[in-house]
Design a protein around this motif. Structure first.
Motif, PDB file in Angstrom:
ATOM      1  N   THR A 118      45.561  45.510  36.778  1.00  0.00           N
ATOM      2  CA  THR A 118      46.398  46.501  37.436  1.00  0.00           C
ATOM      3  C   THR A 118      47.282  47.189  36.402  1.00  0.00           C
ATOM      4  O   THR A 118      47.207  46.889  35.201  1.00  0.00           O
ATOM      5  CB  THR A 118      47.245  45.855  38.552  1.00  0.00           C
ATOM      6  OG1 THR A 118      47.851  46.885  39.341  1.00  0.00           O
ATOM      7  CG2 THR A 118      48.323  44.942  37.973  1.00  0.00           C
ATOM      8  N   ARG A 119      48.129  48.105  36.872  1.00  0.00           N
ATOM      9  CA  ARG A 119      49.003  48.859  35.969  1.00  0.00           C
ATOM     10  C   ARG A 119      50.300  49.169  36.693  1.00  0.00           C
ATOM     11  O   ARG A 119      50.285  49.614  37.845  1.00  0.00           O
ATOM     12  CB  ARG A 119      48.311  50.164  35.545  1.00  0.00           C
ATOM     13  CG  ARG A 119      49.109  51.046  34.589  1.00  0.00           C
ATOM     14  CD  ARG A 119      48.230  52.200  34.099  1.00  0.00           C
ATOM     15  NE  ARG A 119      48.912  53.048  33.137  1.00  0.00           N
ATOM     16  CZ  ARG A 119      49.440  54.251  33.424  1.00  0.00           C
ATOM     17  NH1 ARG A 119      49.337  54.750  34.649  1.00  0.00           N
ATOM     18  NH2 ARG A 119      50.042  54.957  32.489  1.00  0.00           N
ATOM     19  N   LEU A 120      51.411  48.936  36.023  1.00  0.00           N
ATOM     20  CA  LEU A 120      52.706  49.282  36.596  1.00  0.00           C
ATOM     21  C   LEU A 120      53.000  50.753  36.343  1.00  0.00           C
ATOM     22  O   LEU A 120      52.866  51.245  35.209  1.00  0.00           O
ATOM     23  CB  LEU A 120      53.818  48.432  35.975  1.00  0.00           C
ATOM     24  CG  LEU A 120      54.070  47.047  36.582  1.00  0.00           C
ATOM     25  CD1 LEU A 120      55.345  46.466  35.993  1.00  0.00           C
ATOM     26  CD2 LEU A 120      54.146  47.083  38.086  1.00  0.00           C
ATOM     27  N   CYS A 121      53.430  51.449  37.386  1.00  0.00           N
ATOM     28  CA  CYS A 121      53.631  52.899  37.299  1.00  0.00           C
ATOM     29  C   CYS A 121      55.067  53.281  37.641  1.00  0.00           C
ATOM     30  O   CYS A 121      55.754  52.581  38.391  1.00  0.00           O
ATOM     31  CB  CYS A 121      52.661  53.612  38.246  1.00  0.00           C
ATOM     32  SG  CYS A 121      50.926  53.190  37.935  1.00  0.00           S
ATOM     33  N   LYS A 122      55.478  54.413  37.107  1.00  0.00           N
ATOM     34  CA  LYS A 122      56.860  54.856  37.248  1.00  0.00           C
ATOM     35  C   LYS A 122      57.112  55.608  38.550  1.00  0.00           C
ATOM     36  O   LYS A 122      58.207  55.546  39.118  1.00  0.00           O
ATOM     37  CB  LYS A 122      57.231  55.757  36.062  1.00  0.00           C
ATOM     38  CG  LYS A 122      58.678  56.208  36.032  1.00  0.00           C
ATOM     39  CD  LYS A 122      58.959  57.086  34.825  1.00  0.00           C
ATOM     40  CE  LYS A 122      58.874  56.290  33.525  1.00  0.00           C
ATOM     41  NZ  LYS A 122      59.288  57.114  32.352  1.00  0.00           N
ATOM     42  N   ALA A 123      56.110  56.340  39.036  1.00  0.00           N
ATOM     43  CA  ALA A 123      56.273  57.160  40.245  1.00  0.00           C
ATOM     44  C   ALA A 123      55.287  56.730  41.316  1.00  0.00           C
ATOM     45  O   ALA A 123      54.216  56.196  41.021  1.00  0.00           O
ATOM     46  CB  ALA A 123      56.074  58.631  39.911  1.00  0.00           C
ATOM     47  N   GLU A 124      55.636  56.989  42.560  1.00  0.00           N
ATOM     48  CA  GLU A 124      54.797  56.553  43.672  1.00  0.00           C
ATOM     49  C   GLU A 124      53.519  57.368  43.787  1.00  0.00           C
ATOM     50  O   GLU A 124      52.498  56.872  44.254  1.00  0.00           O
ATOM     51  CB  GLU A 124      55.590  56.651  44.968  1.00  0.00           C
ATOM     52  CG  GLU A 124      54.881  56.056  46.169  1.00  0.00           C
ATOM     53  CD  GLU A 124      55.758  56.021  47.406  1.00  0.00           C
ATOM     54  OE1 GLU A 124      55.289  55.499  48.440  1.00  0.00           O
ATOM     55  OE2 GLU A 124      56.910  56.512  47.341  1.00  0.00           O
ATOM     56  N   PHE A 125      53.576  58.645  43.364  1.00  0.00           N
ATOM     57  CA  PHE A 125      52.413  59.525  43.487  1.00  0.00           C
ATOM     58  C   PHE A 125      52.118  60.204  42.157  1.00  0.00           C
ATOM     59  O   PHE A 125      53.024  60.434  41.344  1.00  0.00           O
ATOM     60  CB  PHE A 125      52.658  60.591  44.563  1.00  0.00           C
ATOM     61  CG  PHE A 125      52.982  60.032  45.911  1.00  0.00           C
ATOM     62  CD1 PHE A 125      51.994  59.494  46.708  1.00  0.00           C
ATOM     63  CD2 PHE A 125      54.295  60.045  46.380  1.00  0.00           C
ATOM     64  CE1 PHE A 125      52.293  58.967  47.963  1.00  0.00           C
ATOM     65  CE2 PHE A 125      54.612  59.527  47.630  1.00  0.00           C
ATOM     66  CZ  PHE A 125      53.601  58.987  48.419  1.00  0.00           C
TER      67      PHE A 125
END
Length: 476
Positions: free
Chosen positions: A50-57
Motif C-alpha cells: 500500500t501507499r500513504l497519501c497526503k490527500a483524499e482524492f
C-alpha cells in the motif's frame, strides 16, 4: 559535560514529543488514495502493498484527450509542477499497520514507518495462513501516535491444496495508459467488468504504466513515480485490487520505454535501473520476477520475466541470444517437469506465437530476431500442453502455432482507446479469433461430469463475451 549532553538529549526528545502531540486536524490525517494490492497469494502466504497519501482524492483531470488511439493530453506542459499534474497523488510520511482476519485467527502486524525513499509505499509478506481460506484485510494508517487513524478494507482467499479439486476463475489484462481511460470518473470499464466475475485472482502481464507517453513523459524518478500514483488513483483499479489478488509482470514501458533492454539509453535522466527501482516499489512481490503458483489439482500458472535478462533486440540471432536467460530457462524446464497439474497456463508479457507485425519489430519470440529461442520455446510449451496468455499486443486474438499446435490467447489493451497495431481484415492462418479492440481474458477451470475443463473467454471492455475456447482434458 556528560550531564549537559544528556540534558540536551532529554530536551530535544521532549520537543519532538510535543510536536507530535499537537491536537489532530486534517493536516494530520493520512489517506489510502492509491488503495492496496494483494500479491503473490499462495496456500499459506501473501504480500500486501500500500501507499500513504497526503490527500483524499487525486488532482482532477484538467486536460482534454486527443482522439484514439493513444488519447494523450492536449497542450500538456511536461515542465509544470508535478504536484499539479492531472491525476497526481502525493505521498506522505506516517505509519502503517496490516491486520488479516479469518474465521479461525487474526494476524496483526506492527506499526511501521514509511518514507520518501520508497515513495511512501509499504510492502509486507505475511505467512502462517491457512489454505483455501478467506481473509479480510484491514490496513490502518496514521501520521503519528496522536493522529487520527485512517483505514481501508478488502479481502482475498488463499489458494487450495495442490490436489484439492476446486473450480477456479482468473482474469488477465495488459497495456493500460492513464490517458486512454474510457470512463471519466471510474477510469477503466474493464476493471469494473472483471469485478463482476468474482475472479480468484488476476494476472496483469505488463505495461501497467507508460513512462514514454505524454502526460507526462517520465524524464526522472519523480515523474515516473507520479505515473504509478496517477494510474492507481482511478477508482476502478483501486476497488478491483482491494478484493482480487494480483500476480504482476513487467514489460518495456514499466521499465523505461518501447522495447527496453538493460543497455537501452536513458529517457532524459531516467535509466533502466531507475525503472527497476520504481517497479520494485510498486510491485507486490519479493524475490525472482519469474515464479509459478498452484491453484488446486487442475491449475498451475507460470509467470515469466522478459526484460531483465534479455540480449539486445537487434543483435544477430544465435543459440545464445535470449529473452529469458539461462537460469530462467532451467527453472522453467524443472518446474514444468515436476508439475502434475491437469492444466498448465503460462503468462507472458510478450507474444510467443503471434503473428506479430513484421516491419520494425524485433522485441519478442514471435519476431525473427529471436527465432532460435522462439522455436525452442514454442516446441517445449506445445509438447507439454501449456497454454499461453500474453500481453503487449493491443488487439485480441487466439492463435494456434502451425508447427507445434501451441495455443496463445492475447488479451488486447485494457481500453478501446488503446487498441491499435493490426488490421481487422488481416486474418492469418494462425488466427482462430481476431478482434482489434480492447478488453480482457477470463480463464475458467472446472469439472463437468468429472471431466476437467478449461475455458479461455475473451470479453470486451464492458464485460460482453466476444469469444470462447473450450478445452476438455484428455488423459494420456
Amino acid at each position: 559535560m556528560k550531564i549537559k549532553l544528556s540534558f540536551k538529549l532529554i530536551i530535544t526528545t521532549i520537543l519532538i514529543l510535543l510536536q507530535y502531540s499537537v491536537s489532530a486536524g486534517d493536516k494530520d490525517k493520512v489517506y489510502f488514495t492509491n488503495g492496496f494490492k494483494i500479491g503473490e497469494v499462495t496456500q499459506n502466504s501473501v504480500v500486501i502493498l500500500t501507499r500513504l497519501c497526503k490527500a483524499e482524492f487525486p488532482v482532477p483531470i484538467q486536460h482534454k484527450q486527443k482522439e484514439a488511439p493513444f488519447c494523450s493530453p492536449i497542450d500538456f506542459d511536461n515542465d509544470m509542477e508535478v504536484s499539479k499534474m492531472d491525476g497526481h497523488v502525493a505521498g506522505t510520511f506516517g505509519r502503517v499497520r496490516i491486520t488479516l482476519i479469518s474465521e479461525k485467527d487474526t494476524l496483526k502486524g506492527d506499526w511501521t514507518h514509511v518514507s520518501s525513499y520508497e515513495d511512501y509505499t509499504f510492502k509486507q509478506q505475511i505467512g502462517g495462513l491457512l489454505p483455501n481460506t478467506k481473509y479480510d484485510v484491514l490496513i490502518e494508517g496514521r501520521k503519528n501516535f496522536k493522529s487520527p487513524k485512517t483505514s481501508i478494507k478488502g479481502s482475498f482467499t488463499t489458494s487450495p491444496m495442490d490436489h484439492q479439486i476446486v473450480p477456479v476463475t482468473f482474469t488477465s489484462t495488459s497495456c493500460q495508459y492513464f490517458w486512454d481511460y474510457d470512463h471519466p470518473e471510474r477510469g477503466f470499464n474493464t476493471y469494473d467488468a472483471m469485478a463482476k466475475l468474482n475472479p480468484q485472482f488476476h494476472c496483469q502481464t505488463g505495461d501497467f504504466v507508460y513512462y514514454d507517453k505524454p502526460g507526462p513523459m517520465s524524464y526522472n524518478i519523480e515523474l515516473a513515480r507520479h505515473k504509478w500514483g496517477a494510474i492507481n488513483g482511478w477508482p476502478s483499479i483501486r476497488d478491483f485490487y482491494a478484493n482480487v489478488p494480483l500476480y504482476l509482470e513487467k514489460d518495456d514501458h514499466d521499465m523505461l520505454k518501447d522495447d527496453a533492454t538493460p543497455k537501452i539509453k536513458p529517457l532524459g535522466e531516467f535509466t533502466f535501473y531507475d525503472g527497476l527501482k520504481v517497479w520494485r516499489e510498486n510491485a507486490p512481490l519479493y524475490g525472482t520476477p519469474y515464479r509459478t503458483f498452484r491453484w488446486g489439482q487442475d491449475l498451475q500458472i507460470w509467470l515469466i520475466e522478459g526484460r531483465e535478462f534479455r540480449s539486445e533486440n537487434k543483435s544477430p540471432d544465435s543459440p545464445e541470444k535470449t529473452i529469458l536467460g539461462k537460469e530462467q530457462i532451467a527453472w522453467l524446464k524443472e518446474t514444468v517437469k515436476n508439475s502434475d497439474a491437469t492444466f498448465k497456463v503460462l503468462l507472458s508479457p510478450t507474444p510467443i506465437v503471434g503473428p506479430d507485425r513484421v516491419k520494425g519489430k524485433t522485441d519478442n519470440h514471435a519476431n525473427a530476431s529471436f527465432k532460435t529461442e522462439g522455436e525452442w520455446l514454442r516446441k517445449f510449451l506445445g509438447e507439454n500442453t501449456i497454454y499461453v496468455v500474453n500481453g503487449d499486443r493491443h488487439w485480441q486474438y487466439v492463435s494456434e502455432d502451425q508447427e507445434t499446435g501451441l495455443l496463445e490467447f492475447s488479451q488486447g489493451a485494457t481500453s478501446d482507446n488503446h487498441a491499435q497495431g493490426w488490421k481487422q481484415e488481416d486474418v492469418r492462418p494462425e488466427h482462430k479469433f481476431l478482434r482489434v479492440k480492447g478488453g480482457f481474458v477470463a480463464v475458467n477451470v472446472f469439472r463437468e461430469n468429472n471431466i476437467p475443463t478449461i475455458e479461455f473467454v475473451h470479453f470486451d471492455c464492458k464485460g460482453n463475451e466476444v469469444n470462447k475456447e473450450v478445452i476438455k482434458y484428455k488423459s494420456l
